[in-house]
Write an enzyme that holds these catalytic residues in place. Structure first.
Site, PDB file in Angstrom:
ATOM      1  N   GLU A  60       0.815  -1.229   0.000  1.00  0.00           N
ATOM      2  CA  GLU A  60       0.000   0.000   0.000  1.00  0.00           C
ATOM      3  C   GLU A  60       0.840   1.267   0.000  1.00  0.00           C
ATOM      4  O   GLU A  60       0.502   2.267  -0.635  1.00  0.00           O
ATOM      5  CB  GLU A  60      -0.929   0.038   1.225  1.00  0.00           C
ATOM      6  CG  GLU A  60      -2.126  -0.874   1.149  1.00  0.00           C
ATOM      7  CD  GLU A  60      -1.829  -2.301   1.577  1.00  0.00           C
ATOM      8  OE1 GLU A  60      -0.673  -2.577   1.984  1.00  0.00           O
ATOM      9  OE2 GLU A  60      -2.732  -3.146   1.502  1.00  0.00           O
ATOM     10  N   HIS A 129     -10.160  -4.032  10.514  1.00  0.00           N
ATOM     11  CA  HIS A 129     -10.870  -4.040   9.223  1.00  0.00           C
ATOM     12  C   HIS A 129     -12.251  -3.389   9.330  1.00  0.00           C
ATOM     13  O   HIS A 129     -13.140  -3.713   8.554  1.00  0.00           O
ATOM     14  CB  HIS A 129     -11.045  -5.486   8.712  1.00  0.00           C
ATOM     15  CG  HIS A 129      -9.762  -6.125   8.280  1.00  0.00           C
ATOM     16  ND1 HIS A 129      -8.825  -6.568   9.182  1.00  0.00           N
ATOM     17  CD2 HIS A 129      -9.255  -6.372   7.059  1.00  0.00           C
ATOM     18  CE1 HIS A 129      -7.799  -7.083   8.527  1.00  0.00           C
ATOM     19  NE2 HIS A 129      -8.036  -6.977   7.239  1.00  0.00           N
TER      20      HIS A 129
END
Lengths: 324, 444, 323
Positions: A60, A129
């Site tokens: 990322e 998450h």
């Protein structure tokens, strides 16, 4: 008009923009062959090839940094970061790179990239998450942050975001991907920075984005049964913020409830409250009420997570309290 | 014993809803002389001093230093006789505040934690929502006496609404100055605003003063204090101006009819008229209308005596979007721009923009002055006037040429002032007041 | 020898290295007088890397560099004047005084740009190469980065993707022995950092970073293959940071004997020696005088230039309408 799921509307937006502009390309984890964890890019690699739709390593940090310089050298990248919880990995690229160059380099470069991600709780995904983290992103000058709540806005705003010459963080919600709604046919964009009044009311204004708009609409139904006429404003864009829509609504209702799925302290709801004080203080008949996550990690077990998340009932209670 | 109000209607607060009381120069119970400084208030144009209109004793003060007072409110009273008990200093309840404050009781009982308690806490801080504060301020309502129904006794909009509605039902107020107290601007939309009357008892026929285009009734603030005390003065906002932006007029006859209606509604059958510019034209049309018996006419740079008018000035007034631009046009109307108070243009602009007055004025200008021509001719009306008439005009007038005065009939006195532009009442208030007074007295 | 610069190319490299050296020395002198603002990171002794590596590039190629990027700015075609004006915060600076010396950019020249987040230039160049690949352009991106940056996580991520996708990017490692004050052997288990290139399936070459010709040759061959679509390459240039980390560096951690021995191999001396036999003293003296005069004039003009005026950047307005 066509009835579409939110994820399908996003897919349509990506496809249309890729057809219209060969400089648009997609990259991200699992977006190619698999079509994306939430199926937003389904079928696009088959249609546009592996150069313009790239599966990437789990990187990322570098992906986002590469999106920044790809954007300033002639392409319009759309990067998918699978969970908003992974956005902290990208922060150098956003805070120290993307957000500064247009100004620091005296308008020598444009920065037309979109970082799509999805956040929010309610799916049992646990502390790493389930976060929204929209406040953190909206804090950065030079970056736009939008969070549509309907399939129509998802499509229209993603198209507008891809065409925007500034970096845009496009926030989706894992529990919105399957909602259905009417989406206008053809090349329809929705401007970034314009709120939408999704329900008219006179007694109290509820401001929300993303999935919290769904909860706010439910809250307005509950409030109607209480005899309270609630106005629901879908801000749609966190930054730039449509402050005029906020002031106009408060000038009518004089009571404000701000809803955000992020943390409370230093959060987006706090910013909305301060903005309201700055621009509509003399219209307020009660303090602005905030409905947010409590300031703690998001737990896994269902009753724990449910207790934590903002919902229609909490919004209703806050609205009734401001009207006391 | 009679108590006379100290008012700030004409104290320069014209473009403001309220003024700030800065300093009482006299304490309650102390004697005052006519012309002596009593109180200093802050307006849009910095400090304005309010002088006593008569000899007497300062009887009461209704606003303490640092408090805001609505324009038109009574700040205090002057008594003809020495008050019996003047030892109690500090402001009393204002004439418009409904019940007396219950602050002491509330704090002594440690109340105010529950809804419905009087909205006051230790230290005198009133708990009220920002909206409630704004509405109360606009209505001239004192929050001290209101019970708050919100959490912790907070005063909310509904509490102010209730208090205002109670006030509407009980207009009579217990204060000794109640009958003398001018009505403060009504907040009811659309209803004509009550005119501000300088004194209550009518000793003589009142003097009605009509301002010019783009101004409002505060145009007379420099002149009013200089007029003879025996005359009651009434200033009105013309339709489309000041507080009357909701009233429209198609032409000069409409203006005259509207003003005539309002004068008659006050129960006035005979009056002196003073009119400036468009107000002068309106005064002439009102005289021609004949519904109110006019005792005398003082016309300052009146409209209607010739076709010319400075179209640039009219347009600039209605189209300026910045204070700087407006200031340049405002300086056209005076011979010496230094007579314009500091911040005047900004205040005028703010007022025009706030009230939506700009569009109304522009429409009115289009009807009255299209193409730089005065669309009305009142010369024949002037020739038919049989009461004492005086025309005052500045030789440096750049809005309407002073040469129009030469068309006046021989029965009218004409005064041409050197070094004065279009606004004698602002540029030469003493002389203008003297000429008005002479007109009034010549009518007998 | 293949990829060797011509005499004229070498002379141009020498001239630009002189410009950079005069720039650095001028900044050092003005810093001592208290006339500079903020930290300044000089590259004295490392000029051959930035100048010779970028000498290989074409106008449409792009380069990302470090906070110590003066040699890259000049090497890729910027004149000393806008660079100096930027360093002194002038309205006439390359970025109108907004960037300062660490973040200089000139997009038209392909300098995008300096970067003061150590390691950030590596994905930056990879991103430019990604853009070139998607658009089918025949350009190359270059990253000049240091031995400190080689230790960052993002270096691995970016080089991995560059190798994976065969991006047209060349990584020029300017190994100057120090990450701030910490020597390389305290930061890395391997002495030759380019051994890592094998892990990304890219070729690597180690050269004397003070020899402009050696740098040019090695970088040139990597740029050629990248331009042919054969993927990225790495050149590790061994050099030495003579003037400390920045103007705020108190020193004391570099060995005097190291500094002395590296000064003997100053890249300006190395090139001068090589060129002397080719063009003679007079030509070199003329180039040297012209370079000095150009930088002196640039300083004089920049220092008398106006300061910029502040205004709010409306692109950053958090509200959709100006308030």
């Amino acid at each position: 008009m066509a009835l579409m799921r939110y994820a399908e509307a996003l897919n349509a937006a990506l496809r249309e923009e890729m057809l219209a502009d060969p400089s648009v390309f997609l990259f991200g984890e699992d977006i190619g062959r698999y079509g994306g964890v939430f199926k937003v890019s389904k079928g696009l690699m088959e249609e546009f090839g592996e150069s313009r739709v790239r599966d990437t390593p789990i990187s990322e940090q570098a992906l986002t940094a590469m999106a920044v310089t790809a954007a300033m050298t002639g392409t319009r990248p759309v990067l998918e970061i699978m969970y908003a919880d992974f956005v902290p990995l990208t922060l150098d690229a956003l805070v120290n790179q993307a957000s500064i160059y247009n100004y620091i380099w005296n308008d020598q470069v444009k920065m037309p990239f979109v970082l799509r991600t999805q956040g929010g709780g309610g799916a049992g995904a646990g502390a790493q998450h389930s976060k929204a983290l929209d406040s953190m992103l909206a804090h950065i000058p030079g970056i736009k942050v939008v969070a549509p709540s309907t399939p129509a806005d998802a499509k229209g705003m993603l198209k507008a975001a891809i065409r925007d010459d500034q970096p845009v963080v496009f926030l989706e919600h894992k529990l919105l991907y399957n909602i259905r709604g009417e989406v206008p046919d053809g090349d329809v964009t929705v401007p970034l920075g314009k709120a939408a009044t999704v329900r008219d009311g006179n007694d109290v204004s509820i401001f929300a984005t993303s999935k919290m708009v769904v909860e706010a609409r439910k809250a307005a139904e509950l409030l109607a049964a209480d005899g309270v006429s609630a106005e629901v404003i879908d801000l749609r864009s966190l930054r730039p913020l449509d402050v005029n829509a906020i002031v106009t609504s408060i000038a009518k209702t004089h009571h404000a409830v701000v809803v955000n799925e992020g943390w409370r302290f230093c959060g987006y709801a706090a910013e909305l409250s301060a903005t309201i004080m700055d621009h509509a203080f003399d219209e307020l008949d009660a303090p602005v009420a905030r409905v947010t996550l409590p300031d703690m990690p998001i737990p896994y077990s269902e009753p724990l997570e449910v207790a934590m998340l903002p919902n229609a009932e909490k919004i209703r209670a806050a609205a009734l309290a401001t009207l006391k | 014993m009679a108590n006379h109000p100290i008012s700030i209607e004409s104290a320069g607060g014209e473009y403001m809803e309220s003024v700030l009381v800065l300093d009482w120069a006299v304490k309650p119970g102390e004697p005052v002389k006519a012309g002596q400084l009593i109180v200093t208030v802050e307006t849009a144009k910095a400090a304005t001093e309010v002088a006593a209109e008569r000899d007497g004793w300062l009887a009461e003060t209704f606003f303490s230093e640092g408090q805001e007072a609505p324009v038109g409110a009574v700040l205090g009273t002057i008594s003809d006789t020495k008050p019996a008990d003047a030892s109690a200093g500090g402001p009393k309840s204002r004439p418009l505040a409904a019940p007396a404050p219950v602050m002491a009781a509330a704090t002594a009982e440690g109340a105010s934690s529950e809804a419905g308690a009087p909205a006051a806490v230790a230290g005198g801080r009133v708990i009220a929502s920002p909206l409630a504060r704004r509405l109360a301020r606009e209505a001239g309502l004192d929050l001290c006496g209101i019970s708050g129904s919100g959490p912790r006794g907070r005063i909310k909009q509904r509490d102010v609404a209730a208090a205002l509605s109670a006030r509407g039902e009980q207009p009579a107020i217990a204060s000794p100055v109640a009958s003398a107290a001018p009505q403060v601007a009504s907040t009811a939309g659309g209803a004509p605003q009550a005119p501000v009357v300088s004194s209550v008892t009518r000793k003589a026929d009142p003097v009605i003063l009509l301002h010019g285009f783009g101004a409002d009734r505060s145009a007379w603030r420099q002149v009013l204090p200089l007029l003879p005390a025996e005359f009651e003065t009434i200033t009105l906002d013309l339709p489309g101006h000041g507080a009357e932006t909701g009233r429209s007029a198609q032409g000069i006859e409409d203006l005259a009819l509207d003003v005539s209606d309002r004068i008659e509604a006050l129960g006035i059958e005979r009056s002196h008229l003073v009119g400036h510019s468009l107000g002068g034209a309106t005064a002439l049309a009102l005289t021609a209308l004949g519904r109110v018996a006019v005792r005398s006419l003082t016309l300052l740079a009146p409209g209607g005596l010739g076709p010319e008018i400075n179209a640039g000035f009219i347009g600039g007034l209605t189209r300026s979007t910045t204070a700087e631009a407006l200031e340049r046009w405002l300086s056209v109307m005076v011979a010496d721009p230094n007579v314009l108070p500091q911040g005047y243009a900004r205040a005028v602009l703010r007022s025009m923009e706030r009230n939506g007055q700009k569009a109304v004025l522009a429409a009115l200008a289009e009807r009255l002055f299209a193409g730089g021509t005065q669309a009305f001719d009142l010369l024949s009306a002037l020739r038919r006037v049989s009461v004492p008439t005086r025309i005052v005009w500045g030789r440096s007038d750049r809005v309407i040429p002073h040469a129009h005065s030469l068309r006046a009939p021989g029965s009218a006195a004409v005064h041409l002032l050197d070094g004065v532009g279009h606004v004698p009442q602002m540029e030469a208030p003493e002389l203008t007041a003297r000429l008005i007074a002479e007109t009034l007295r010549s009518a007998g | 020898m293949k990829n060797t610069p011509s005499v004229e190319e070498h002379l141009e490299i020498y001239r630009k290295m002189l410009l950079v050296r005069h720039l650095e020395e001028g900044l050092g002198a003005l810093h001592k007088e208290g006339r500079t603002r903020g930290p300044i990171h000089r590259c004295d002794g490392q000029e051959a890397v930035g100048v010779a590596a970028t000498a290989v590039l074409e106008a449409g190629d792009k380069v990302a560099t470090t906070h110590r990027g003066h040699a890259v700015y000049i090497g890729k075609g910027m004149n000393p004047y806008p660079v100096i004006a930027e360093i002194f915060g002038r309205a006439t600076g390359a970025c109108a005084g907004r960037a300062g010396h660490m973040l200089v950019a000139d997009a038209d020249k392909g300098v995008i740009g300096g970067n003061a987040i150590v390691g950030a230039g590596i994905p930056a160049a990879a991103g430019m190469a990604l853009s070139m690949q998607v658009l089918g352009q025949k350009n190359v991106a270059m990253c000049v980065f240091g031995d400190g940056a080689a230790q960052t996580g993002i270096c691995h991520e970016a080089m991995n993707m560059a190798g994976l996708w065969k991006l047209p990017v060349v990584f020029v490692l300017e190994h100057n022995q120090f990450g701030l004050t910490v020597p390389s052997d305290v930061q890395s288990p391997v002495e030759d950092l380019s051994v890592r290139a094998a892990g990304y399936a890219m070729p690597a070459e180690i050269v004397d970073g003070n020899d402009a010709v050696a740098v040019y040759r090695a970088v040139s061959s990597m740029v050629d293959r990248a331009r042919r679509g054969e993927g990225p390459g790495m050149v590790e240039c061994k050099t030495y940071r003579l003037e400390g980390f920045s103007t705020s560096d108190m020193g004391g951690y570099q060995k005097p004997e190291d500094i002395a021995s590296w000064k003997e191999r100053d890249p300006l001396l190395v090139s001068r020696k090589a060129l002397l036999g080719e063009v003679g003293e007079n030509r070199l003296a003329a180039i040297e005088a012209a370079a000095k005069a150009e930088v002196d004039a640039a300083f004089a003009t920049a220092l008398s230039d106006p300061m910029p005026e502040f205004s709010i950047d409306e692109n950053c307005n958090p509200y959709s309408e100006a308030l």
